[in-house]
Scaffold this motif. Structure first.
Motif, PDB file in Angstrom:
ATOM      1  N   TYR A   1       0.838  -1.198   0.000  1.00 56.59           N
ATOM      2  CA  TYR A   1       0.000   0.000   0.000  1.00 56.59           C
ATOM      3  C   TYR A   1       0.875   1.250   0.000  1.00 56.59           C
ATOM      4  CZ  TYR A   1      -3.532  -3.397   1.342  1.00 56.59           C
ATOM      5  OH  TYR A   1      -4.367  -4.489   1.372  1.00 56.59           O
TER       6      TYR A   1
ATOM      7  N   GLU B   1     -13.315  -8.842   3.271  1.00 50.97           N
ATOM      8  CA  GLU B   1     -11.875  -8.806   3.008  1.00 50.97           C
ATOM      9  C   GLU B   1     -11.555  -8.021   1.753  1.00 50.97           C
ATOM     10  OE1 GLU B   1      -8.377 -12.070   2.228  1.00 50.97           O
ATOM     11  OE2 GLU B   1     -10.037 -12.614   3.556  1.00 50.97           O
TER      12      GLU B   1
ATOM     13  N   HIS C   1      -9.149  -4.551   1.501  1.00 51.18           N
ATOM     14  CA  HIS C   1      -8.023  -4.325   0.584  1.00 51.18           C
ATOM     15  C   HIS C   1      -8.268  -3.110  -0.292  1.00 51.18           C
ATOM     16  CE1 HIS C   1      -4.983  -4.919  -2.492  1.00 51.18           C
ATOM     17  NE2 HIS C   1      -5.940  -4.983  -3.405  1.00 51.18           N
TER      18      HIS C   1
END
Length: 513
Positions: free
Chosen positions: A189, A227, A231
């Motif tokens: 990230y 999930e 993300h």
């Protein structure tokens, strides 16, 4: 005379509606692109008038415009095939697509009926298919495609869930932002830092990015989960950090980009703000657990610029204040860094907290702003930086400035808020320690000694003035001009007679910092 004017207006509207119907009829035929472009330009001008949109705001009318814009409503489209088709379009055909998109934007904005038709024919499905080919767009095609998506998601809240769940619009918009902002990933990230020597982001890229951010804001207003969402939202936070580091061609456009980034960051779960500071490849400051505070510094600069503007605080300032407040409440490193910039250890206590040019002075002034929302947001920000300790807040702001917040939180009797904070150090300077006994707790500064007005009075004169003052208060109270109030043991305000009857409670709260 009025009847004549009304009649003329009705006749004119009827004539324009007929003209709209005629234009749509021509567009429904196989005519040359030059003719289509002229018809669409005419329709675009007329579509600014809400009264003449009835022929356009129909299923046939909207499907005609969608076809001109190469948006196949309600149909699956092969992205590669669509991309190759758009690349082979002539310049004249591309102008037709742009004009059709402009018409759709105007019609959707001005006609609730057209908005509902778009929902019924699943126009957003065609828009999402178009997003998949963003890398092939010309500037105007991309700009008005994104603007149309923003308008539909803003004006029809019901489609937001469909856009997210069924057509993966958040992922598609994320890819658009990556391409538009030239994001290059160097970690899960973490985007590569922009080259300081590189040219500023082109104005056209900035325009498209703003439209994508506005659409993304609408789609992230609702609750998230899962999930995949985790993300995706962390990816968005990383892209927004990259955007905060970018410069555009003008300072005004850079500030606009930062404003949209702040709005979108407010929609993300506060736990994801760690993405803003967790960038180890670019290094960090040991003082803040090795976290990189560049993005937080940009947000602080943005906040101060908005304060200095002196207007439109509710829309321009409160979002960034709220973001920094929540970030400070949930992330220790962010709070410690911001406090070091906003509330450094006190040295000069001769001036009132609201007087001066420091960021602390500016925020304290906002604590007594006429707008309740602005006042509460500024006070809450400073309160969180003080780890919700009343004594610490009063040290930096004075009781007079903080009274509104303390009354609202039931903390007029002192104490702390309910949030738990870590026990990091907050030592006082020697200058503050030596001046502390002489600080007026109401104003928050050391006052020049004032002459005592009763010093030369006799005891009889003092008694007379005291009785006179008591009578004045009694008269105002009986006439309901004022109502004497006191502080209850729980820290809340109540009528004085109630507080006198309440049994005292010992305050055993620790105030160590």
């Amino acid at each position: 005379m009025k009847c004549v004017i009304v009649t003329v207006c009705v006749c004119l509207c009827a004539s324009l509606q007929k003209l709209c119907h005629g234009v749509l009829t021509v567009l429904g035929r196989q005519v040359q692109p030059s003719c289509q472009k002229t018809c669409l330009e005419t329709l675009r001008i007329m579509s600014r008038d809400k009264r003449v949109l009835a022929p356009v705001a129909t299923k046939e009318g909207m499907l005609t415009l969608a076809g001109m814009a190469r948006l196949r409503a309600g149909e699956e489209q092969d992205a590669d095939k669509k991309s190759s088709q758009e690349q082979t379009l002539s310049e004249e055909n591309k102008r037709v697509v742009v004009e059709a998109l402009k018409c759709l934007c105007n019609v959707v904005y001005n006609s609730p009926a057209a908005q509902q038709v778009c929902v019924d024919v699943q126009l957003v499905r065609g828009l999402c298919a178009s997003l998949a080919t963003a890398h092939t767009w010309s500037h105007e095609v991309g700009l008005f495609t994104l603007r149309l998506l923003f308008l539909l998601s803003a004006l029809q809240p019901a489609v937001r869930g469909l856009l997210r769940r069924e057509w993966h619009a958040v992922r598609l918009l994320t890819e658009v932002l990556e391409h538009t902002l030239d994001v290059r990933w160097v970690g899960p990230y973490e985007a590569a830092r922009p080259d300081p020597q590189a040219v500023s982001m082109p104005a056209e890229n900035n325009e498209r990015a703003m439209e994508a951010l506005k659409a993304m804001f609408n789609l992230t207003l609702s609750e998230t989960g899962g999930e995949e969402d985790d993300h995706q939202l962390r990816l968005i936070a990383a892209i927004l950090r990259h955007l905060l580091m970018l410069k555009t061609e003008t300072e005004e456009k850079t500030e606009e980009a930062h404003s949209h980034a702040v709005n979108l960051l407010n929609n993300l779960p506060v736990s994801y703000l760690d993405v803003l500071i967790d960038v180890p490849v670019q290094g960090g400051q040991e003082k803040y657990a090795g976290k990189n505070m560049d993005a937080i510094e940009v947000l602080l600069d943005f906040m101060e610029k908005r304060i200095d503007k002196g207007s439109n605080y509710k829309e321009g300032l409160t979002p960034v204040l709220s973001l920094l407040t929540e970030g400070s409440r949930h992330h220790r490193e962010i709070r410690r860094y911001i406090k070091a910039q906003v509330l450094p250890p006190l040295k000069d206590v001769k001036s009132r907290p609201e007087i001066g040019t420091t960021i602390r002075n500016k925020l304290v002034r906002l604590m007594t702003h006429v707008d309740m929302g602005v006042k509460q947001t500024a006070a809450e920000f400073l309160f969180v930086l003080c780890k919700e300790s009343v004594d610490n807040l009063l040290k930096y702001t004075g009781y007079g400035n903080a009274a509104g917040l303390l009354a609202a939180r039931g903390l007029l009797g002192g104490g702390r808020g309910e949030t738990q904070y870590s026990d990091d150090e907050d030592s006082d300077t020697e200058e503050y320690k030596s001046a502390k006994p002489f600080i007026n707790p109401i104003t928050g500064h050391v006052e020049e000694p004032m002459p005592n007005p009763v010093e030369e009075m006799t005891e009889e004169q003092k008694e007379y003035e005291a009785e006179k003052l008591a009578n004045m208060f009694d008269k105002l109270s009986r006439q309901h001009v004022i109502r004497p109030m006191g502080v209850k043991p729980d820290g809340t305000l109540a009528p004085l007679e109630e507080t006198l009857c309440s049994p005292p409670e010992e305050n055993s709260d620790s105030d160590s910092d």
